[in-house]
Write a protein that holds these residues in place. Structure first.
Motif, PDB file in Angstrom:
ATOM      1  N   MET A 291      52.759  23.112  21.753  1.00 36.32           N
ATOM      2  CA  MET A 291      51.922  22.403  22.715  1.00 36.32           C
ATOM      3  C   MET A 291      51.545  23.319  23.863  1.00 36.32           C
ATOM      4  SD  MET A 291      51.537  19.493  21.295  1.00 36.32           S
ATOM      5  CE  MET A 291      50.779  18.556  22.599  1.00 36.32           C
ATOM      6  N   LYS A 292      50.674  22.851  24.767  1.00 33.62           N
ATOM      7  CA  LYS A 292      50.194  23.685  25.855  1.00 33.62           C
ATOM      8  C   LYS A 292      51.352  24.147  26.717  1.00 33.62           C
ATOM      9  CE  LYS A 292      46.300  22.573  27.639  1.00 33.62           C
ATOM     10  NZ  LYS A 292      45.191  21.993  28.432  1.00 33.62           N
ATOM     11  N   THR A 293      51.368  25.419  27.040  1.00 33.98           N
ATOM     12  CA  THR A 293      52.449  25.992  27.815  1.00 33.98           C
ATOM     13  C   THR A 293      52.283  25.656  29.290  1.00 33.98           C
ATOM     14  OG1 THR A 293      51.192  28.032  28.036  1.00 33.98           O
ATOM     15  CG2 THR A 293      52.728  27.907  26.209  1.00 33.98           C
ATOM     16  N   ALA A 294      53.379  25.788  30.016  1.00 32.80           N
ATOM     17  CA  ALA A 294      53.325  25.556  31.452  1.00 32.80           C
ATOM     18  C   ALA A 294      52.415  26.587  32.099  1.00 32.80           C
ATOM     19  CB  ALA A 294      54.732  25.644  32.038  1.00 32.80           C
ATOM     20  N   ALA A 295      51.720  26.148  33.139  1.00 30.07           N
ATOM     21  CA  ALA A 295      50.726  27.022  33.762  1.00 30.07           C
ATOM     22  C   ALA A 295      51.402  28.005  34.716  1.00 30.07           C
ATOM     23  CB  ALA A 295      49.686  26.177  34.492  1.00 30.07           C
ATOM     24  N   THR A 296      52.191  28.920  34.161  1.00 32.77           N
ATOM     25  CA  THR A 296      52.877  29.911  34.977  1.00 32.77           C
ATOM     26  C   THR A 296      52.068  31.193  35.103  1.00 32.77           C
ATOM     27  OG1 THR A 296      54.058  30.685  33.008  1.00 32.77           O
ATOM     28  CG2 THR A 296      55.139  29.020  34.359  1.00 32.77           C
ATOM     29  N   ARG A 297      51.102  31.398  34.235  1.00 28.80           N
ATOM     30  CA  ARG A 297      50.267  32.582  34.302  1.00 28.80           C
ATOM     31  C   ARG A 297      49.103  32.328  35.261  1.00 28.80           C
ATOM     32  NH1 ARG A 297      47.976  33.264  29.202  1.00 28.80           N
ATOM     33  NH2 ARG A 297      47.562  35.445  29.635  1.00 28.80           N
ATOM     34  N   GLN A 298      48.584  33.408  35.800  1.00 31.54           N
ATOM     35  CA  GLN A 298      47.543  33.307  36.810  1.00 31.54           C
ATOM     36  C   GLN A 298      46.186  33.687  36.218  1.00 31.54           C
ATOM     37  OE1 GLN A 298      48.354  32.126  39.972  1.00 31.54           O
ATOM     38  NE2 GLN A 298      50.310  31.783  38.933  1.00 31.54           N
ATOM     39  N   GLY A 299      45.125  33.232  36.882  1.00 28.14           N
ATOM     40  CA  GLY A 299      43.793  33.618  36.451  1.00 28.14           C
ATOM     41  C   GLY A 299      42.833  32.452  36.477  1.00 28.14           C
ATOM     42  N   LEU A 300      41.571  32.758  36.222  1.00 27.90           N
ATOM     43  CA  LEU A 300      40.526  31.740  36.253  1.00 27.90           C
ATOM     44  C   LEU A 300      40.693  30.686  35.172  1.00 27.90           C
ATOM     45  CD1 LEU A 300      37.435  34.079  36.830  1.00 27.90           C
ATOM     46  CD2 LEU A 300      38.543  32.592  38.523  1.00 27.90           C
ATOM     47  N   LEU A 301      41.434  31.029  34.106  1.00 28.08           N
ATOM     48  CA  LEU A 301      41.613  30.103  32.987  1.00 28.08           C
ATOM     49  C   LEU A 301      43.082  29.742  32.782  1.00 28.08           C
ATOM     50  CD1 LEU A 301      39.117  31.747  30.467  1.00 28.08           C
ATOM     51  CD2 LEU A 301      38.703  29.784  31.959  1.00 28.08           C
ATOM     52  N   ALA A 302      43.875  29.876  33.819  1.00 29.76           N
ATOM     53  CA  ALA A 302      45.301  29.574  33.712  1.00 29.76           C
ATOM     54  C   ALA A 302      45.515  28.140  33.252  1.00 29.76           C
ATOM     55  CB  ALA A 302      45.980  29.798  35.055  1.00 29.76           C
ATOM     56  N   GLY A 303      46.380  27.975  32.254  1.00 31.23           N
ATOM     57  CA  GLY A 303      46.688  26.653  31.728  1.00 31.23           C
ATOM     58  C   GLY A 303      45.701  26.123  30.717  1.00 31.23           C
ATOM     59  N   LYS A 304      44.656  26.892  30.417  1.00 30.01           N
ATOM     60  CA  LYS A 304      43.645  26.449  29.461  1.00 30.01           C
ATOM     61  C   LYS A 304      43.984  26.910  28.043  1.00 30.01           C
ATOM     62  CE  LYS A 304      40.868  24.809  32.683  1.00 30.01           C
ATOM     63  NZ  LYS A 304      40.602  23.348  32.804  1.00 30.01           N
ATOM     64  N   VAL A 305      43.530  26.148  27.076  1.00 32.78           N
ATOM     65  CA  VAL A 305      43.621  26.528  25.667  1.00 32.78           C
ATOM     66  C   VAL A 305      42.212  26.783  25.156  1.00 32.78           C
ATOM     67  CG1 VAL A 305      44.182  25.741  23.330  1.00 32.78           C
ATOM     68  CG2 VAL A 305      45.759  25.284  25.216  1.00 32.78           C
ATOM     69  N   ALA A 306      42.018  27.946  24.567  1.00 33.51           N
ATOM     70  CA  ALA A 306      40.692  28.326  24.073  1.00 33.51           C
ATOM     71  C   ALA A 306      40.747  28.638  22.590  1.00 33.51           C
ATOM     72  CB  ALA A 306      40.165  29.538  24.838  1.00 33.51           C
ATOM     73  N   VAL A 307      39.730  28.220  21.873  1.00 31.51           N
ATOM     74  CA  VAL A 307      39.535  28.555  20.468  1.00 31.51           C
ATOM     75  C   VAL A 307      38.375  29.534  20.384  1.00 31.51           C
ATOM     76  CG1 VAL A 307      38.906  27.688  18.176  1.00 31.51           C
ATOM     77  CG2 VAL A 307      40.357  26.307  19.686  1.00 31.51           C
ATOM     78  N   VAL A 308      38.599  30.669  19.748  1.00 33.70           N
ATOM     79  CA  VAL A 308      37.534  31.648  19.563  1.00 33.70           C
ATOM     80  C   VAL A 308      37.421  31.949  18.076  1.00 33.70           C
ATOM     81  CG1 VAL A 308      36.623  33.917  20.165  1.00 33.70           C
ATOM     82  CG2 VAL A 308      38.037  32.666  21.814  1.00 33.70           C
ATOM     83  N   THR A 309      36.275  31.665  17.490  1.00 34.97           N
ATOM     84  CA  THR A 309      36.082  31.971  16.075  1.00 34.97           C
ATOM     85  C   THR A 309      35.562  33.397  15.919  1.00 34.97           C
ATOM     86  OG1 THR A 309      33.791  31.170  15.943  1.00 34.97           O
ATOM     87  CG2 THR A 309      35.555  29.537  15.648  1.00 34.97           C
ATOM     88  N   GLY A 310      35.840  33.990  14.772  1.00 34.72           N
ATOM     89  CA  GLY A 310      35.466  35.380  14.561  1.00 34.72           C
ATOM     90  C   GLY A 310      36.148  36.284  15.570  1.00 34.72           C
ATOM     91  N   ALA A 311      37.408  35.978  15.873  1.00 37.22           N
ATOM     92  CA  ALA A 311      38.094  36.626  16.992  1.00 37.22           C
ATOM     93  C   ALA A 311      38.936  37.830  16.603  1.00 37.22           C
ATOM     94  CB  ALA A 311      38.977  35.613  17.722  1.00 37.22           C
TER      95      ALA A 311
END
Length: 256
Positions: A1-21
């Protein structure tokens, strides 16, 4: 499941799917998202061993990353992907439809199979992946969808009518979907890169590469690192007023 938002950044705490990655622009976007704190679903048709360099880099950044081998043109496989990603990483905040293929042929010589192959990945795959993840975004009233098009979808190109048509379709799909879902919290935009130094560009003939290079006002092909900041913008809070847009890091090949 989604991890705790301990990392920093503009997308901290987000889950992203990238195809052809596993390579090229997709790999670059996955890594750029991870630098901004996102966790990643790395989706590709290749085997996990081929994706290992990207997965290792993501792990080194502290990102939670999972690999999913998927044919984006297969409706059943994409449906299974959506369930597997959500179970493994949690609700998806950002979807990047990047998976694509490229071949060359004059229309007079092009086979139906060749046309269908390019359309099946580039356009059908974008539709299938979008449909699979869109429902969850709409339920939460929040999400970002970024479709990777091409400047050839805007201006066309000799010997690539099928590719150009598929990417023009992606742009049209982006605009139509944006009109459907932006009022419900899901922002949909496209990126239409010019020729970028990736394995996809390597598949083009030297004649085509030379002719295209001569047309570019900037006088060179682009780098993946010159595309990824646009993806970060559209995925983050800074992109909150972009709706149905097609942004073009293209070296001047298209000027609107």
């Amino acid at each position: 499941m989604k991890t705790a938002a301990t990392r920093q950044g503009l997308l901290a705490g987000k889950v992203a799917v990238v195809t052809g990655a596993a390579s090229g622009i997709g790999a670059g976007i996955a890594l750029a998202f991870a630098r901004e704190g996102a966790d990643l679903a790395v989706v590709d048709l290749c085997g996990e061993a081929d994706a290992k360099p990207v997965l290792d880099e993501l792990a080194a950044m502290g990102a939670t990353a999972r690999f999913f081998r998927t044919d984006v043109g297969d409706a059943e496989a994409v449906s299974e992907l959506a369930g597997a990603v959500t179970s493994s990483l949690g609700p998806v905040d950002v979807l990047v439809n990047n998976a694509g293929v490229f071949t060359q042929a004059l229309v007079e010589n092009m086979t139906v199979d060749e046309w269908d192959f390019v359309m099946g990945v580039n356009l059908r795959g974008t539709f299938l992946c979008t449909r699979a993840f869109l429902g969850g975004m709409l339920e939460r009233g929040d999400g970002r969808i970024i479709n990777i098009a091409s400047q050839l979808g805007q201006i066309g190109g000799a010997e690539v009518a099928h590719y150009s048509a598929s990417k023009a379709g992606v742009i049209g799909f982006t605009k139509a979907l944006a009109r459907e879902v932006s009022s419900r919290g899901v922002l949909v935009n496209a990126i239409a890169p010019g020729p970028i130094n990736t394995p996809l560009l390597d598949s083009e003939t030297e004649e085509w590469r030379s002719a295209k290079l001569a047309e570019l006002p900037i006088g060179r092909f682009g780098e993946v690192s010159e595309v990824t900041p646009t993806a970060v913008l559209l995925a983050s809070a800074g992109g909150s007023y972009y709706v149905g847009q097609t942004l073009g890091p293209n070296g001047g090949d298209v000027m609107l």
